[in-house]
Design a protein around this motif. Structure first.
Motif, PDB file in Angstrom:
ATOM      1  N   ASP A   1      33.570  -6.206 -22.432  1.00  0.00           N
ATOM      2  CA  ASP A   1      33.195  -7.513 -22.952  1.00  0.00           C
ATOM      3  C   ASP A   1      34.418  -8.157 -23.590  1.00  0.00           C
ATOM      4  O   ASP A   1      35.139  -7.507 -24.353  1.00  0.00           O
ATOM      5  N   VAL A   2      34.654  -9.394 -23.283  1.00  0.00           N
ATOM      6  CA  VAL A   2      35.830 -10.113 -23.771  1.00  0.00           C
ATOM      7  C   VAL A   2      35.385 -11.423 -24.397  1.00  0.00           C
ATOM      8  O   VAL A   2      34.652 -12.197 -23.774  1.00  0.00           O
ATOM      9  N   GLU A   3      35.817 -11.674 -25.632  1.00  0.00           N
ATOM     10  CA  GLU A   3      35.579 -12.958 -26.269  1.00  0.00           C
ATOM     11  C   GLU A   3      36.820 -13.835 -26.112  1.00  0.00           C
ATOM     12  O   GLU A   3      37.940 -13.329 -26.050  1.00  0.00           O
ATOM     13  N   THR A   4      36.615 -15.128 -26.036  1.00  0.00           N
ATOM     14  CA  THR A   4      37.717 -16.054 -25.823  1.00  0.00           C
ATOM     15  C   THR A   4      37.627 -17.215 -26.822  1.00  0.00           C
ATOM     16  O   THR A   4      36.588 -17.405 -27.465  1.00  0.00           O
ATOM     17  N   PRO A   5      38.680 -18.005 -26.952  1.00  0.00           N
ATOM     18  CA  PRO A   5      38.593 -19.205 -27.798  1.00  0.00           C
ATOM     19  C   PRO A   5      37.569 -20.212 -27.297  1.00  0.00           C
ATOM     20  O   PRO A   5      37.231 -21.161 -28.011  1.00  0.00           O
ATOM     21  N   TYR A   6      37.064 -20.003 -26.080  1.00  0.00           N
ATOM     22  CA  TYR A   6      36.115 -20.935 -25.472  1.00  0.00           C
ATOM     23  C   TYR A   6      34.719 -20.321 -25.385  1.00  0.00           C
ATOM     24  O   TYR A   6      33.879 -20.800 -24.625  1.00  0.00           O
ATOM     25  N   GLY A   7      34.495 -19.286 -26.184  1.00  0.00           N
ATOM     26  CA  GLY A   7      33.206 -18.622 -26.196  1.00  0.00           C
ATOM     27  C   GLY A   7      33.167 -17.431 -25.268  1.00  0.00           C
ATOM     28  O   GLY A   7      34.202 -16.948 -24.795  1.00  0.00           O
TER      29      GLY A   7
ATOM     30  N   THR B   1      26.377 -25.398 -16.033  1.00  0.00           N
ATOM     31  CA  THR B   1      26.440 -24.758 -17.355  1.00  0.00           C
ATOM     32  C   THR B   1      27.281 -23.490 -17.368  1.00  0.00           C
ATOM     33  O   THR B   1      27.409 -22.849 -18.405  1.00  0.00           O
ATOM     34  N   VAL B   2      27.861 -23.107 -16.234  1.00  0.00           N
ATOM     35  CA  VAL B   2      28.737 -21.931 -16.187  1.00  0.00           C
ATOM     36  C   VAL B   2      29.893 -22.132 -17.179  1.00  0.00           C
ATOM     37  O   VAL B   2      30.525 -23.199 -17.188  1.00  0.00           O
ATOM     38  N   PRO B   3      30.197 -21.148 -18.018  1.00  0.00           N
ATOM     39  CA  PRO B   3      31.315 -21.285 -18.963  1.00  0.00           C
ATOM     40  C   PRO B   3      32.662 -21.045 -18.272  1.00  0.00           C
ATOM     41  O   PRO B   3      33.317 -20.022 -18.469  1.00  0.00           O
ATOM     42  N   TYR B   4      33.077 -21.995 -17.467  1.00  0.00           N
ATOM     43  CA  TYR B   4      34.246 -21.818 -16.614  1.00  0.00           C
ATOM     44  C   TYR B   4      35.509 -21.501 -17.414  1.00  0.00           C
ATOM     45  O   TYR B   4      36.299 -20.625 -17.033  1.00  0.00           O
ATOM     46  N   ARG B   5      35.741 -22.218 -18.507  1.00  0.00           N
ATOM     47  CA  ARG B   5      36.969 -21.987 -19.268  1.00  0.00           C
ATOM     48  C   ARG B   5      36.994 -20.575 -19.850  1.00  0.00           C
ATOM     49  O   ARG B   5      38.028 -19.898 -19.815  1.00  0.00           O
ATOM     50  N   ALA B   6      35.873 -20.120 -20.381  1.00  0.00           N
ATOM     51  CA  ALA B   6      35.815 -18.761 -20.918  1.00  0.00           C
ATOM     52  C   ALA B   6      36.018 -17.727 -19.815  1.00  0.00           C
ATOM     53  O   ALA B   6      36.705 -16.716 -20.007  1.00  0.00           O
TER      54      ALA B   6
END
Length: 267
Positions: free
Chosen positions: A32-38, A70-75
């Protein structure tokens, strides 16, 4: 964040959907990876495809909970780069805009037309950064996919969704000479370019779009059924393409920030 392990060093990734969740064997691991974009769409699975360590990210989530808009593309793209990924194959389902490409055809597009709206499509909200995107797909990855059996070339128009095209829209797209219609290919491709990651779509035709065949229309249940019928050959082609990739780093075509000062630090 991912745990330290010698197995967790993928330089190539697959962003896919239904049917690709069991792409690896039982020895695969999930991180699991968290990013600045969620958070990305889901956990990233890392396993072996032949001799290559590959990361897999479910574009729509493990339970297909994300619609195309709604796909979190940036994350998603940020998470993959933070793991060391520099090259991405993006299998996707598409509609055909020409009778020459029937259901079951596998196409490697060479151009993209964006008809989406309202999606976050850049990491550079400041700093005046302009990314070259004339040829949106990595030539090296495209070559690997074509030599693995994909039909070479064609423009893919990406629509907002989640609805399918009207008959008039479909006929308009076809009249432009575009061959494929899809809902997820943008901003995925441009975000990969901004992160200097090689990216190529590999498209499985699941239907003839509404304007191609009189009296026909597209139903989601039929799209999913057609995808399921062809998932075996599709996965086999993607596996061959992975094996055909030569090298691990970003190619020169996709290295677009040389001499540019970026407003953010890439992972």
């Amino acid at each position: 964040m991912p745990s330290s392990s010698p197995d967790l060093s993928p330089t190539l990734a697959i962003i896919g959907g239904s049917g690709f969740y069991d792409f690896f064997g039982s020895d695969a691991r999930s991180v699991d990876v968290e990013t600045p974009y969620g958070s990305p769409s889901g956990s990233i699975t890392i396993g072996m495809v032949g001799e290559r360590t590959v990361a897999f990210l479910p574009r729509h989530g493990a339970k297909h909970q994300f619609s195309p808009h709604t796909v979190p593309y940036r994350a998603n793209l940020w998470a993959l780069r933070s793991l060391g990924v520099r090259r991405i194959f993006a299998p996707c389902a598409v509609g055909s805009l020409t009778p020459e490409l029937g259901a079951g055809s596998i196409v490697v597009p060479d151009q993209l037309v964006d008809r989406t709206s309202g999606r976050d499509q850049t990491y550079f909200d400041a700093g005046g950064v302009h990314v070259s995107f004339a040829d949106p797909y990595c030539p090296e990855l495209r070559s690997a996919a074509v030599q693995s059996g994909g039909d070479d070339g064609g423009t893919m128009v990406v629509v907002e969704g989640p609805r399918f095209s009207t008959r008039a829209e479909s006929q308009w797209f076809a009249a432009q000479g575009w061959r494929l219609v899809n809902m997820t290919g943008h901003p995925e491709a441009v975000l990969a370019r901004e992160l200097e990651m090689c990216y190529a779509a590999i498209a499985l035709v699941t239907d003839l779009d509404a304007g191609v065949e009189a009296g026909a229309g597209v139903r989601a249940v039929d799209v999913f059924a057609e995808f399921e019928r062809n998932i075996g050959p599709f996965k086999s082609l993607v596996s061959r393409a992975v094996a055909a990739v030569d090298g691990d780093d970003t190619c020169e075509h996709c290295r677009v920030h040389d001499g540019v000062t970026l407003p953010i630090e890439l992972p």
